[in-house]
Design a protein around this motif. Structure first.
Motif, PDB file in Angstrom:
ATOM      1  N   MET A   1       0.837  -1.176   0.000  1.00 36.21           N
ATOM      2  CA  MET A   1       0.000   0.000   0.000  1.00 36.21           C
ATOM      3  C   MET A   1       0.885   1.244   0.000  1.00 36.21           C
ATOM      4  O   MET A   1       1.873   1.324   0.719  1.00 36.21           O
ATOM      5  CB  MET A   1      -0.902  -0.015   1.229  1.00 36.21           C
ATOM      6  N   LYS A   2       0.534   2.203  -0.810  1.00 37.08           N
ATOM      7  CA  LYS A   2       1.316   3.426  -0.927  1.00 37.08           C
ATOM      8  C   LYS A   2       0.986   4.381   0.204  1.00 37.08           C
ATOM      9  O   LYS A   2      -0.160   4.463   0.644  1.00 37.08           O
ATOM     10  CB  LYS A   2       1.023   4.110  -2.259  1.00 37.08           C
ATOM     11  N   ASN A   3       2.022   5.120   0.606  1.00 35.02           N
ATOM     12  CA  ASN A   3       1.764   6.162   1.601  1.00 35.02           C
ATOM     13  C   ASN A   3       1.122   7.359   0.880  1.00 35.02           C
ATOM     14  O   ASN A   3       1.139   7.439  -0.354  1.00 35.02           O
ATOM     15  CB  ASN A   3       3.038   6.527   2.370  1.00 35.02           C
ATOM     16  N   PRO A   4       0.538   8.289   1.646  1.00 36.74           N
ATOM     17  CA  PRO A   4      -0.165   9.419   0.999  1.00 36.74           C
ATOM     18  C   PRO A   4       0.711  10.221   0.038  1.00 36.74           C
ATOM     19  O   PRO A   4       0.244  10.626  -1.033  1.00 36.74           O
ATOM     20  CB  PRO A   4      -0.612  10.278   2.187  1.00 36.74           C
ATOM     21  N   ARG A   5       1.971  10.459   0.370  1.00 40.30           N
ATOM     22  CA  ARG A   5       2.863  11.220  -0.509  1.00 40.30           C
ATOM     23  C   ARG A   5       3.063  10.496  -1.836  1.00 40.30           C
ATOM     24  O   ARG A   5       3.025  11.103  -2.898  1.00 40.30           O
ATOM     25  CB  ARG A   5       4.193  11.497   0.174  1.00 40.30           C
ATOM     26  N   GLU A   6       3.290   9.192  -1.780  1.00 44.62           N
ATOM     27  CA  GLU A   6       3.455   8.401  -3.006  1.00 44.62           C
ATOM     28  C   GLU A   6       2.195   8.455  -3.862  1.00 44.62           C
ATOM     29  O   GLU A   6       2.267   8.531  -5.086  1.00 44.62           O
ATOM     30  CB  GLU A   6       3.801   6.950  -2.667  1.00 44.62           C
ATOM     31  N   GLN A   7       1.042   8.408  -3.209  1.00 43.90           N
ATOM     32  CA  GLN A   7      -0.233   8.474  -3.939  1.00 43.90           C
ATOM     33  C   GLN A   7      -0.409   9.835  -4.606  1.00 43.90           C
ATOM     34  O   GLN A   7      -0.865   9.923  -5.746  1.00 43.90           O
ATOM     35  CB  GLN A   7      -1.404   8.191  -2.985  1.00 43.90           C
ATOM     36  N   ILE A   8      -0.017  10.898  -3.924  1.00 38.86           N
ATOM     37  CA  ILE A   8      -0.108  12.243  -4.503  1.00 38.86           C
ATOM     38  C   ILE A   8       0.834  12.370  -5.694  1.00 38.86           C
ATOM     39  O   ILE A   8       0.459  12.922  -6.728  1.00 38.86           O
ATOM     40  CB  ILE A   8       0.185  13.318  -3.424  1.00 38.86           C
ATOM     41  N   ILE A   9       2.037  11.835  -5.569  1.00 41.32           N
ATOM     42  CA  ILE A   9       2.993  11.872  -6.689  1.00 41.32           C
ATOM     43  C   ILE A   9       2.443  11.091  -7.877  1.00 41.32           C
ATOM     44  O   ILE A   9       2.529  11.543  -9.029  1.00 41.32           O
ATOM     45  CB  ILE A   9       4.380  11.352  -6.246  1.00 41.32           C
ATOM     46  N   GLU A  10       1.836   9.943  -7.619  1.00 40.43           N
ATOM     47  CA  GLU A  10       1.218   9.169  -8.708  1.00 40.43           C
ATOM     48  C   GLU A  10       0.094   9.966  -9.365  1.00 40.43           C
ATOM     49  O   GLU A  10      -0.046   9.973 -10.588  1.00 40.43           O
ATOM     50  CB  GLU A  10       0.694   7.839  -8.183  1.00 40.43           C
ATOM     51  N   THR A  11      -0.701  10.639  -8.550  1.00 42.48           N
ATOM     52  CA  THR A  11      -1.793  11.464  -9.075  1.00 42.48           C
ATOM     53  C   THR A  11      -1.252  12.581  -9.951  1.00 42.48           C
ATOM     54  O   THR A  11      -1.778  12.839 -11.048  1.00 42.48           O
ATOM     55  CB  THR A  11      -2.615  12.054  -7.906  1.00 42.48           C
ATOM     56  N   ILE A  12      -0.199  13.243  -9.498  1.00 41.54           N
ATOM     57  CA  ILE A  12       0.419  14.310 -10.295  1.00 41.54           C
ATOM     58  C   ILE A  12       0.932  13.757 -11.612  1.00 41.54           C
ATOM     59  O   ILE A  12       0.710  14.357 -12.674  1.00 41.54           O
ATOM     60  CB  ILE A  12       1.557  14.998  -9.501  1.00 41.54           C
ATOM     61  N   ASN A  13       1.587  12.609 -11.579  1.00 37.92           N
ATOM     62  CA  ASN A  13       2.094  12.005 -12.815  1.00 37.92           C
ATOM     63  C   ASN A  13       0.959  11.652 -13.767  1.00 37.92           C
ATOM     64  O   ASN A  13       1.080  11.806 -14.987  1.00 37.92           O
ATOM     65  CB  ASN A  13       2.963  10.784 -12.504  1.00 37.92           C
ATOM     66  N   ASN A  14      -0.170  11.216 -13.225  1.00 40.98           N
ATOM     67  CA  ASN A  14      -1.340  10.940 -14.069  1.00 40.98           C
ATOM     68  C   ASN A  14      -1.873  12.226 -14.693  1.00 40.98           C
ATOM     69  O   ASN A  14      -2.255  12.241 -15.869  1.00 40.98           O
ATOM     70  CB  ASN A  14      -2.430  10.232 -13.262  1.00 40.98           C
ATOM     71  N   LEU A  15      -1.897  13.305 -13.916  1.00 36.32           N
ATOM     72  CA  LEU A  15      -2.333  14.597 -14.463  1.00 36.32           C
ATOM     73  C   LEU A  15      -1.373  15.090 -15.543  1.00 36.32           C
ATOM     74  O   LEU A  15      -1.806  15.674 -16.543  1.00 36.32           O
ATOM     75  CB  LEU A  15      -2.448  15.631 -13.346  1.00 36.32           C
ATOM     76  N   ILE A  16      -0.088  14.850 -15.352  1.00 35.61           N
ATOM     77  CA  ILE A  16       0.901  15.226 -16.366  1.00 35.61           C
ATOM     78  C   ILE A  16       0.624  14.468 -17.662  1.00 35.61           C
ATOM     79  O   ILE A  16       0.648  15.056 -18.751  1.00 35.61           O
ATOM     80  CB  ILE A  16       2.340  14.984 -15.854  1.00 35.61           C
ATOM     81  N   GLN A  17       0.321  13.184 -17.553  1.00 34.03           N
ATOM     82  CA  GLN A  17      -0.017  12.394 -18.747  1.00 34.03           C
ATOM     83  C   GLN A  17      -1.281  12.926 -19.415  1.00 34.03           C
ATOM     84  O   GLN A  17      -1.342  13.011 -20.647  1.00 34.03           O
ATOM     85  CB  GLN A  17      -0.226  10.925 -18.377  1.00 34.03           C
ATOM     86  N   CYS A  18      -2.274  13.272 -18.623  1.00 35.13           N
ATOM     87  CA  CYS A  18      -3.512  13.835 -19.177  1.00 35.13           C
ATOM     88  C   CYS A  18      -3.222  15.117 -19.939  1.00 35.13           C
ATOM     89  O   CYS A  18      -3.740  15.329 -21.042  1.00 35.13           O
ATOM     90  CB  CYS A  18      -4.522  14.113 -18.069  1.00 35.13           C
ATOM     91  N   ARG A  19      -2.395  15.964 -19.360  1.00 32.02           N
ATOM     92  CA  ARG A  19      -2.028  17.229 -20.008  1.00 32.02           C
ATOM     93  C   ARG A  19      -1.338  16.958 -21.338  1.00 32.02           C
ATOM     94  O   ARG A  19      -1.573  17.631 -22.328  1.00 32.02           O
ATOM     95  CB  ARG A  19      -1.124  18.042 -19.070  1.00 32.02           C
ATOM     96  N   GLU A  20      -0.474  15.942 -21.382  1.00 34.73           N
ATOM     97  CA  GLU A  20       0.224  15.590 -22.620  1.00 34.73           C
ATOM     98  C   GLU A  20      -0.751  15.111 -23.690  1.00 34.73           C
ATOM     99  O   GLU A  20      -0.606  15.451 -24.865  1.00 34.73           O
ATOM    100  CB  GLU A  20       1.294  14.535 -22.335  1.00 34.73           C
TER     101      GLU A  20
END
Length: 96
Positions: A1-20
């Motif tokens: 299970m990911k800690n909250p910081r790791e989950q936020i980083i994953e979310t940001i990376n997903n948003l970066i992909q969406c932006r691309e």
């Protein structure tokens, strides 16, 4: 299970992909319409990097809306990064 910081980083990376993906659609729509004449200007092989500023004066309403969405996505990415003290090197940001 990911800690909250790791989950936020994953979310940001997903948003970066969406932006691309959104940006890619802006380029594709422009190439199919207002920038159609440029199709013959580029040879196969070399690449060219576009940025949002290349599309700011387009008349196509779809492109204008996608540009707004792209900018809102960027704003959300950086706001979440700032709120959580996440540095650029912790996420998959591409340098221009």
């Amino acid at each position: 299970m990911k800690n909250p910081r790791e989950q936020i980083i994953e979310t940001i990376n997903n948003l970066i992909q969406c932006r691309e993906v959104i940006f890619e659609q802006i380029v594709n729509l422009a190439a199919a319409n207002e920038y159609r004449s440029l199709d013959h200007s580029f040879e196969s092989g070399p690449s060219y990097s576009f940025s949002l500023k290349h599309f700011k004066d387009m008349k196509d309403v779809n492109i204008k809306n996608l540009i707004k969405l792209c900018k809102r996505t960027e704003k959300a990415i950086f706001k979440i990064m700032n709120l959580n003290d996440i540095k650029n090197n912790e996420v998959n940001l591409k340098e221009d």
